[in-house]
Design an enzyme around this catalytic site. Structure first.
Site, PDB file in Angstrom:
ATOM      1  N   LYS A  43       0.864  -1.185   0.000  1.00 47.53           N
ATOM      2  CA  LYS A  43       0.000   0.000   0.000  1.00 47.53           C
ATOM      3  C   LYS A  43       0.896   1.229   0.000  1.00 47.53           C
ATOM      4  CE  LYS A  43      -4.042   2.110   2.093  1.00 47.53           C
ATOM      5  NZ  LYS A  43      -3.570   3.480   1.760  1.00 47.53           N
ATOM      6  N   PHE A  70      -2.213   0.452 -10.497  1.00 47.41           N
ATOM      7  CA  PHE A  70      -2.752  -0.759  -9.879  1.00 47.41           C
ATOM      8  C   PHE A  70      -4.056  -1.233 -10.501  1.00 47.41           C
ATOM      9  CE2 PHE A  70      -3.960   2.759  -6.892  1.00 47.41           C
ATOM     10  CZ  PHE A  70      -5.327   2.782  -7.136  1.00 47.41           C
ATOM     11  N   ARG A 101     -16.992   0.495  -2.776  1.00 50.84           N
ATOM     12  CA  ARG A 101     -16.258  -0.203  -1.718  1.00 50.84           C
ATOM     13  C   ARG A 101     -16.778  -1.626  -1.585  1.00 50.84           C
ATOM     14  NH1 ARG A 101     -13.012   2.581   1.626  1.00 50.84           N
ATOM     15  NH2 ARG A 101     -14.089   4.574   1.286  1.00 50.84           N
ATOM     16  N   LYS A 125      -7.609  -3.498   2.380  1.00 46.71           N
ATOM     17  CA  LYS A 125      -6.352  -2.919   2.851  1.00 46.71           C
ATOM     18  C   LYS A 125      -6.035  -3.489   4.227  1.00 46.71           C
ATOM     19  CE  LYS A 125      -8.686   1.281   4.561  1.00 46.71           C
ATOM     20  NZ  LYS A 125      -8.758   2.751   4.460  1.00 46.71           N
TER      21      LYS A 125
END
Length: 286
Positions: A50, A122, A196, A202
């Site tokens: 990340k 990404f 989402r 994450k």
């Protein structure tokens, strides 16, 4: 094998036709990560570091922030990008967010500063196939744009597989020790989605999220005459105080009412309030 290649090429061709122009509207709904939790098998995901950068959305013609506002990058930086939608992070290095933020929020870009900035990709918005297939497409697309190293600021984010939860915890510990912010898990078989969901997760030693400042609480003791804590409200309407993580400058000139701030926390109480809360920064409005 040949039939599969032909199919992939045909689907990619249709995608190219579909995205001949800008693919992402100024305030497009974008892919956002949920928080990794126990019970999710990391073997189903690709994993990457990340990056603590600034989100950059390229629609094939223009580069924008997550807010939809333009990124004022130098012309040479964007002219070299492929004419296809890309999603990634503008990034310099680990633990360099403040330096990066100061560069990318300027209305007039400074070439020397932007030579430090990388565009780490990404995702390819709306591209066909699974995420595994889109990884291959990212490498192909970036490879064609960066022939002989002509675009050294354009890179795919390295993706790797993790066998189990124990290996995931070990990888997190390893990278955090090197200064990384955490890990991102992207489900390998996922089609491109926005919003989402558990397609994207994450994982960080300390979680972070955002809340809106609704009040300033006066300080006491050594903070007398300055801000002692912020009263903030979550998107769900829960209110709580943030009293740590501030510099003396923050306390003398606190984020104004209505500002959106990012805070760190370790866990949630049974009532949904964050525990061990610490102020991080004002969210960049860009």
């Amino acid at each position: 094998m040949h039939r599969r290649r032909f199919f992939a090429a045909s689907v990619f061709g249709l995608w190219l036709l579909r995205h001949g122009g800008p693919a992402m509207a100024a305030n497009a709904n974008i892919l956002l990560a949920n928080v990794y939790r126990e019970g999710i098998d990391p073997a189903d995901y690709w994993v990457s570091e990340k990056l603590d950068g600034v989100r950059g959305l390229w629609d094939g013609q223009s580069l924008r922030h997550r807010s939809g506002n333009p990124v004022h990058a130098p012309k040479w930086f964007t002219d070299a990008l492929p004419p296809l939608p890309l999603d990634g992070e503008l990034w310099i290095a680990r633990q360099s967010f403040d330096k990066l933020s100061a560069i990318v929020r300027k209305d007039v870009p400074i070439d020397e500063e932007w030579r430090q900035v990388k565009y780490m990709i990404f995702e390819m918005p709306d591209a066909p196939g699974s995420f595994s297939e889109r990884i291959a497409l990212m490498h192909e697309t970036i490879g064609k744009a960066n022939i002989n190293g002509s675009v050294p600021w354009l890179h795919p984010i390295a993706q790797f597989r993790i066998a189990d939860r124990k290996a995931l915890a070990a990888k997190l510990k390893e990278l955090v020790k090197l200064g990384a912010e955490g890990l991102v898990l992207h489900r390998a078989d996922a089609a491109y989605v926005t919003g989402r969901s558990d397609m994207l997760l994450k994982l960080k030693p300390m979680l972070d999220t955002e809340a809106t400042v609704v009040g300033h609480i006066a300080g006491k003791g050594r903070h007398l005459g300055r801000m002692g804590a912020l009263l903030v409200e979550t998107p769900e309407g829960r209110r709580f105080r943030i009293g740590t993580g501030f510099s003396d400058a923050d306390r003398a000139n606190p984020p104004p009412i209505g500002a959106v701030v990012t805070y760190r926390y370790r866990d949630l109480t049974s009532t949904g309030l964050p525990k061990f809360v610490s102020y991080l920064r004002v969210r960049e409005s860009f």
